[in-house]
Design a protein around this motif. Structure first.
Motif, PDB file in Angstrom:
ATOM      1  N   HIS A 160      57.552  51.963  26.907  1.00  0.00           N
ATOM      2  CA  HIS A 160      58.181  50.756  26.350  1.00  0.00           C
ATOM      3  C   HIS A 160      59.134  50.113  27.367  1.00  0.00           C
ATOM      4  O   HIS A 160      59.208  48.900  27.472  1.00  0.00           O
ATOM      5  CB  HIS A 160      58.965  51.080  25.077  1.00  0.00           C
ATOM      6  CG  HIS A 160      58.125  51.240  23.842  1.00  0.00           C
ATOM      7  ND1 HIS A 160      57.093  50.388  23.515  1.00  0.00           N
ATOM      8  CD2 HIS A 160      58.176  52.156  22.832  1.00  0.00           C
ATOM      9  CE1 HIS A 160      56.538  50.775  22.360  1.00  0.00           C
ATOM     10  NE2 HIS A 160      57.181  51.852  21.935  1.00  0.00           N
TER      11      HIS A 160
ATOM     12  N   HIS B 154      56.436  58.005  25.824  1.00  0.00           N
ATOM     13  CA  HIS B 154      56.295  56.880  24.894  1.00  0.00           C
ATOM     14  C   HIS B 154      57.424  55.860  25.099  1.00  0.00           C
ATOM     15  O   HIS B 154      57.174  54.670  25.283  1.00  0.00           O
ATOM     16  CB  HIS B 154      56.300  57.397  23.450  1.00  0.00           C
ATOM     17  CG  HIS B 154      56.120  56.327  22.417  1.00  0.00           C
ATOM     18  ND1 HIS B 154      54.924  56.130  21.764  1.00  0.00           N
ATOM     19  CD2 HIS B 154      56.972  55.377  21.928  1.00  0.00           C
ATOM     20  CE1 HIS B 154      55.049  55.108  20.918  1.00  0.00           C
ATOM     21  NE2 HIS B 154      56.289  54.641  20.997  1.00  0.00           N
TER      22      HIS B 154
ATOM     23  N   TYR C 271      49.981  55.786  15.036  1.00  0.00           N
ATOM     24  CA  TYR C 271      51.110  54.858  15.162  1.00  0.00           C
ATOM     25  C   TYR C 271      50.778  53.718  16.137  1.00  0.00           C
ATOM     26  O   TYR C 271      51.313  52.618  16.027  1.00  0.00           O
ATOM     27  CB  TYR C 271      52.360  55.613  15.627  1.00  0.00           C
ATOM     28  CG  TYR C 271      53.619  54.802  15.550  1.00  0.00           C
ATOM     29  CD1 TYR C 271      54.170  54.476  14.305  1.00  0.00           C
ATOM     30  CD2 TYR C 271      54.254  54.332  16.700  1.00  0.00           C
ATOM     31  CE1 TYR C 271      55.320  53.711  14.223  1.00  0.00           C
ATOM     32  CE2 TYR C 271      55.411  53.568  16.622  1.00  0.00           C
ATOM     33  CZ  TYR C 271      55.937  53.265  15.385  1.00  0.00           C
ATOM     34  OH  TYR C 271      57.076  52.504  15.297  1.00  0.00           O
TER      35      TYR C 271
ATOM     36  N   GLU D  49      52.808  49.259  20.781  1.00  0.00           N
ATOM     37  CA  GLU D  49      52.744  50.677  20.412  1.00  0.00           C
ATOM     38  C   GLU D  49      51.453  51.323  20.933  1.00  0.00           C
ATOM     39  O   GLU D  49      51.437  52.496  21.312  1.00  0.00           O
ATOM     40  CB  GLU D  49      52.864  50.866  18.900  1.00  0.00           C
ATOM     41  CG  GLU D  49      54.204  50.431  18.311  1.00  0.00           C
ATOM     42  CD  GLU D  49      55.418  51.133  18.929  1.00  0.00           C
ATOM     43  OE1 GLU D  49      55.248  52.184  19.571  1.00  0.00           O
ATOM     44  OE2 GLU D  49      56.530  50.601  18.778  1.00  0.00           O
TER      45      GLU D  49
END
Ligand SMILES: [Zn+2]
Length: 265
Positions: free
Chosen positions: A166, A162, A216, A223
């Motif tokens: 990003h 995750h 989320y 996201e």
């Protein structure tokens, strides 16, 4: 290839070989890491060897630091580096050149947040963060969450992937779910896959349904890209079933097909 290019490639290969030797991962530690994180292990031997080489290079280039009394053991840094290298297995470690530091906390960190509601009232609250990536800033990770990645993979979750998704997204300076794309993958094709998938994810989360992807991901397109990337690497069949078009462009973006490379055992 010109002489200069050949020399610079040879120089780079030698420098990398020295770094890999310097940061060689002992066999028992590598076996332990693969045993703990099955999504790293379900690859052919050439991929696993390349992952191990990139993990050594990652350890050589990045600076780990511990916070909150955590002790940085070899198991901690190799677990993080190996998971971080999975997305760039075919893209190269240069994609992570935008930052150097990784700060590992023993557990989730409480971040102070402020929101203003429709009536103009300011609300302050604390949000537990398992990880955080900022432009040029250090990547923050909670060891408790990294360590349990073998279990959370069953739900399609992975905190390291995750945060490093990003990092890929932030490389062009904007956190918008649009990472730097290769010329053979036009932005229009990327958007045609990602935008409807994001919209349907938001609609399902708002309707109280339970999509495979982390709710989320409804927070924003950045996201959504991060949670879809998690699932792509640790639960590829789930992502392909829920968002086949996203799976298709991810195969082209990441230059790997985890489902093909992860045969059922
Ligand atoms: Zn995120």
């Amino acid at each position: 290839m010109g002489l200069w290019q050949r020399l610079s490639t040879a120089w780079r290969e030698r420098a990398e070989a020295r770094a890999v030797a310097r940061r060689r991962i002992p066999d028992d530690l590598w076996k332990r890491t693969l045993a703990r994180y099955p999504f790293l292990r379900r690859r052919d031997p050439a991929d696993t060897a390349e992952l191990r080489r990139l993990t050594s290079l990652f350890l050589d280039r990045k600076e780990f630091s511990a916070a909150g009394g955590l002790r940085l053991t070899n198991d901690v840094v190799v677990a993080i580096a190996a998971q971080a290298c999975l997305p760039i297995l075919r893209l190269g470690l240069d994609r992570y050149d935008g930052f150097v530091g990784i700060v590992v906390h023993p557990d989730a960190v409480l971040a102070r947040r402020t929101t203003i509601d429709e009536a103009g009232v300011v609300h302050e609250y604390e949000e537990p963060l398992a990880g955080e990536a900022m432009e040029r800033g250090p990547v923050m990770l909670s060891w408790r969450d990294v360590r349990s990645a073998g279990y959370s993979a069953q739900e399609g979750h992975n905190v390291v992937i995750h945060e490093f998704a990003h990092v890929l997204d932030l490389a062009d300076g904007a956190s918008n779910g649009l990472p730097w794309l290769p010329p053979e993958l036009p932005v229009a094709e990327w958007a045609a896959a990602l935008q409807p998938a994001f919209a349907s994810h938001v609609a399902r989360v708002e309707a109280g349904e339970e999509p495979v992807l982390d709710p989320y991901g409804a927070q924003g397109e950045d996201e959504f890209f991060a949670v879809a990337s998690e699932a792509f690497f640790v639960a590829p069949a789930s992502l392909k079933a829920e968002h086949p078009a996203v799976y298709g462009v991810f195969v082209r973006f990441y230059r790997q097909d985890p489902l093909a490379e992860m045969p059922a055992r």
